[in-house]
Design an enzyme around this catalytic site. Structure first.
Site, short mmCIF file in Angstrom:
data_model
loop_
_atom_site.label_atom_id
_atom_site.label_comp_id
_atom_site.label_asym_id
_atom_site.label_seq_id
_atom_site.Cartn_x
_atom_site.Cartn_y
_atom_site.Cartn_z
CB THR A 44 -0.95 -0.01 1.21
OG1 THR A 44 -1.63 -1.28 1.25
CG2 THR A 44 -1.98 1.10 1.13
CE1 TYR A 132 0.78 -9.17 2.24
CE2 TYR A 132 2.54 -7.61 1.74
CZ TYR A 132 1.23 -8.01 1.62
OH TYR A 132 0.35 -7.24 0.88
CE LYS A 160 -0.99 -7.31 4.55
NZ LYS A 160 -0.41 -6.11 3.89
CB VAL A 202 -1.67 -5.79 7.87
CG1 VAL A 202 -0.86 -4.65 7.25
CG2 VAL A 202 -0.85 -6.51 8.93
#
Length: 294
Positions: A44, A132, A160, A202
């Site tokens: 992001t 992740y 995540k 998250v």
């Protein structure tokens, strides 16, 4: 181990430079809302378009700005293990609270390659590591059995999970038990993941609505499932539309609509298409604001 709400924070730009005035205001908004932490230099945050100098500076400035009030989990992933180690070591020197390490993209390593990659990163980290898993962006899925092996490594404490597969998430949680925490990487699956043993998110949407995401997670953790469910259903359209185009295109546009940053985004990503869907997205966000969500 990480738990609660962590905001995958955007990187605001102005005239192709990082806009630290806007960024610091975004951090203040997150602190005021009570999030557990922020994740700079992630997907992001447009990390692939940041230079190494910008990457290091952004992490350093984030740590400085939050003053220990919330955690900083720095994105340090790369498809080069050597580069991921270098980014991790640099972030650790800047006193981050943790690092976010994404699956090596493009290379498409085997499960053994993934294991050895994350093992090497963890060995060079002085802080906890959050794995992740986002196969939609990396073309490789970190399997639960591999995560179980990785959970034996001291520094690897959280994950995540952004596969969108609740079956895989459930298997993962059953395997790692209390060795690791699992957080959602998809806003629309935060509540379902909490129901099967996840401990947080998250979040992308928390850039704009951090307090609401904090309240939803806390309600669930306090046993107030109906209240948590109401927030989830109120946001369900916004959760979906926030990914109508490649993240972070929609959320960057949304943040600009409400005066938090310029709409500037770096190539190869482009600004949000102006069509019926984007109008629908803006309206959905306005309705949430009218309902009092922050």
């Amino acid at each position: 181990m990480f738990q609660g709400v962590y905001t995958a924070i955007i990187t605001p730009f102005k005239n192709d430079k990082i806009d630290y005035d806007s960024y610091n205001k975004l951090l203040e908004k997150q602190i005021k809302a009570g999030v557990n932490g922020v994740v700079p230099c992630g997907t992001t945050g447009e990390s692939p378009t940041l230079s190494h100098t910008e990457h290091a500076e952004l992490i350093r400035e984030t740590v400085k700005a939050v003053q220990g009030k919330i955690q900083v989990v720095a994105g340090t992933g790369s498809n080069s293990t050597r580069e991921a180690i270098e980014l991790t070591e640099a972030a650790c020197k800047d006193s981050v609270d943790g690092i976010l390490s994404v699956n090596p993209y493009y290379n498409k390593p085997t499960q053994e390659g993934l294991f050895q990659h994350f093992q090497a990163v963890a060995e060079h980290s002085s802080v906890p590591v959050m794995l992740y898993n986002i196969p939609g962006r990396t073309s490789i899925n970190l399997q639960p059995e591999t995560v179980f092996r990785l959970s034996e490594i001291k520094r690897i404490r959280s994950m995540k999970e952004a596969t969108g597969d609740l079956g895989q998430m459930g298997k993962l949680i059953s395997l790692v038990g209390n060795k690791m925490t699992v957080l959602s990487g998809d806003d629309n699956l935060t509540l379902p993941l909490l129901a099967i043993g996840g401990v947080g998110v998250v979040s992308v949407v928390s850039n704009l609505f951090p307090k609401a995401m904090v309240e939803m997670v806390k309600y669930f953790q306090d046993g107030k499932v109906i209240e948590a469910r109401k927030i989830h259903y109120d946001f369900i359209e916004a959760f979906a539309l926030a990914f109508m185009e490649t993240n972070p295109i929609p959320i960057k546009a949304a943040m600009s609509w409400f005066g938090h940053c310029e709409p500037e985004i770096r190539l190869p990503l482009t600004r949000l298409s102006q069509n019926e869907t984007s109008v629908k997205f803006k309206k959905a966000l306005e309705v949430l604001k009218e309902k009092g969500y922050e």
